[in-house]
Design a protein around this motif. Structure first.
Motif, PDB file in Angstrom:
ATOM      1  N   PRO A 342     -16.133 -32.649 -37.021  1.00  0.00           N
ATOM      2  CA  PRO A 342     -16.231 -31.352 -36.990  1.00  0.00           C
ATOM      3  C   PRO A 342     -16.605 -30.917 -35.464  1.00  0.00           C
ATOM      4  O   PRO A 342     -17.254 -31.927 -34.766  1.00  0.00           O
ATOM      5  N   PRO A 343     -16.126 -29.832 -35.069  1.00  0.00           N
ATOM      6  CA  PRO A 343     -16.708 -29.364 -33.696  1.00  0.00           C
ATOM      7  C   PRO A 343     -18.437 -29.477 -33.387  1.00  0.00           C
ATOM      8  O   PRO A 343     -18.961 -29.262 -34.453  1.00  0.00           O
ATOM      9  N   LEU A 344     -18.702 -29.737 -32.404  1.00  0.00           N
ATOM     10  CA  LEU A 344     -20.036 -29.762 -31.992  1.00  0.00           C
ATOM     11  C   LEU A 344     -20.672 -28.419 -31.954  1.00  0.00           C
ATOM     12  O   LEU A 344     -20.081 -27.422 -31.738  1.00  0.00           O
ATOM     13  N   ARG A 345     -21.784 -28.177 -32.729  1.00  0.00           N
ATOM     14  CA  ARG A 345     -22.356 -26.919 -32.679  1.00  0.00           C
ATOM     15  C   ARG A 345     -22.767 -26.236 -31.595  1.00  0.00           C
ATOM     16  O   ARG A 345     -23.335 -26.914 -30.577  1.00  0.00           O
ATOM     17  N   ARG A 346     -22.641 -24.986 -31.517  1.00  0.00           N
ATOM     18  CA  ARG A 346     -23.171 -24.257 -30.254  1.00  0.00           C
ATOM     19  C   ARG A 346     -24.199 -23.317 -31.002  1.00  0.00           C
ATOM     20  O   ARG A 346     -24.919 -22.578 -29.896  1.00  0.00           O
ATOM     21  N   ASP A 347     -24.552 -22.837 -32.176  1.00  0.00           N
ATOM     22  CA  ASP A 347     -25.313 -22.123 -32.488  1.00  0.00           C
ATOM     23  C   ASP A 347     -26.846 -22.286 -32.321  1.00  0.00           C
ATOM     24  O   ASP A 347     -27.680 -21.235 -32.612  1.00  0.00           O
TER      25      ASP A 347
END
Length: 362
Positions: A342-347
């Motif tokens: 999964p992409p690393l979170r930015r939120d």
């Protein structure tokens, strides 16, 4: 054997160094030659030691728009790398410092303490758009001098405090020291680590990567990071055709058994001054394979030792590139290393709380 056009004193001894020479960088208007002055020197003064200078950084983030790179920003805590990997594509950057990409690159290092505070200032600016930050793209952030200078630790601390996505590439074992920061980040989907494994042959690794951890120790790092919940990618980089490429499947299998969940590979790159350094190293360290390796590299790049074109510089082209790609694809499929990460979170990105801040209601 040290080349004649070298700034290296001829009486010096090299211990655990990758390059065999110290030729001037490409921007120097002249070449300097060191000659013995006839005076004897003490035995302890004959050994070429590592020197570290300190730079006060004015900026931290390095931006790129390269279409074949999966990140657009990075941080470099150090210039030069004591690991001394002979094939390191970052060696030519030392020429910008009026230093040699040869032995200077691995013995005359620059630490950048204070870069954590500069980084915090830059990501805290109004309008900053968060995206994963890459650490370890030029020189290894966990090379031996990090133990004393702790510059990388400060960068990781900022990433942790701001809940900023972070991707690390290293072969240094000091990454385990920072598990207290990386493990909670990984639990939130904010961090992952890539460990480079070039060969499983300890003797070959010692010659190619003289001050980097042994292959077995890197596999142990994969095991420890994975056990702490940090996703690890094994990076078979570089693949050296005719020298290390037969080990591709074995490396991937050993890394999977140690806990790696993803894998990648990059073909050997020989930009600028790296090409003659590697040529000399091959003929001195593996003379029986040198011409075979150089011939394979030229076949990958249309008769040249390097092609800097986007999309080709990381892989080359032709039958040998295609063969390695096919072998890699089959191996990672068989080993279960093809599951998308999964992409690393930015939120979650936000400024850390400061003393005196007003508490939020919710």
């Amino acid at each position: 054997m040290v080349e004649k056009d070298s700034t290296l004193r001829p009486e010096l001894r090299l211990r655990a160094r990758g390059a065999l020479a110290n030729e001037s960088g490409r921007f120097e208007p002249e070449r300097r030659v060191a000659e013995h002055d006839g005076w004897d020197i003490a035995e302890e003064e004959r050994l070429l030691e590592t020197e570290v200078r300190v730079e006060r950084p004015r900026s931290a983030l390095t931006w790129n728009k390269s279409p074949d790179l999966p990140f657009d920003r990075s941080v470099n805590p150090y210039r030069g790398c004591e690991h001394g990997c002979i094939y390191c594509y970052a060696r030519p950057t030392h020429a910008y410092l009026n230093l040699s990409p040869g032995l200077d690159f691995e013995t005359r290092l620059i630490a950048r303490p204070g870069i954590g505070a500069v980084l915090e200032r830059e990501i805290g600016r109004k309008g900053y758009e968060v995206a994963p930050l890459a650490l370890g793209t030029n020189t290894d952030p966990y090379q031996p001098v990090e133990k004393a200078y702790r510059v990388t630790r400060k960068v990781v601390q900022v990433m942790h405090d701001w809940q900023h996505p972070l991707a690390i590439t290293t072969r240094g074992m000091l990454v385990e020291r920072d598990l207290d920061l990386l493990a909670p980040m990984a639990a939130l989907g904010l961090a992952r680590v890539g460990i480079t494994v070039t060969t499983l042959d300890a003797r070959l690794a010692r010659a190619m990567e003289p001050r980097a951890p042994a292959p077995a120790r890197r596999l142990e790092a994969i095991r420890r990071l994975s056990a702490a919940g940090v996703p690890v990618r094994v990076m078979v980089a570089p693949v050296i055709p005719g020298l290390t490429d037969p080990e591709l499947e074995a490396i991937l299998s050993a890394a999977r058994d140690a806990g790696a969940v993803a894998a990648s590979w990059i073909m050997l790159r020989l930009p600028l001054e790296v090409a003659p350094l590697v040529e000399d190293w091959l003929r001195a360290r593996v003379p029986g394979r040198a011409e075979k390796v150089l011939a394979r590299i030229r076949e990958l790049h249309g008769g040249k030792l390097y092609d800097a074109q986007w999309g080709r510089r990381m892989r080359g082209e032709g039958i040998w590139s295609d063969l390695v790609a096919q072998r890699f694809d089959k191996a990672v499929t068989r080993l279960g290393l093809t599951v998308p990460q999964p992409p690393l979170r930015r939120d979650l990105f936000r400024p850390p709380p400061r003393a005196g801040d007003q508490l939020t209601l919710f």
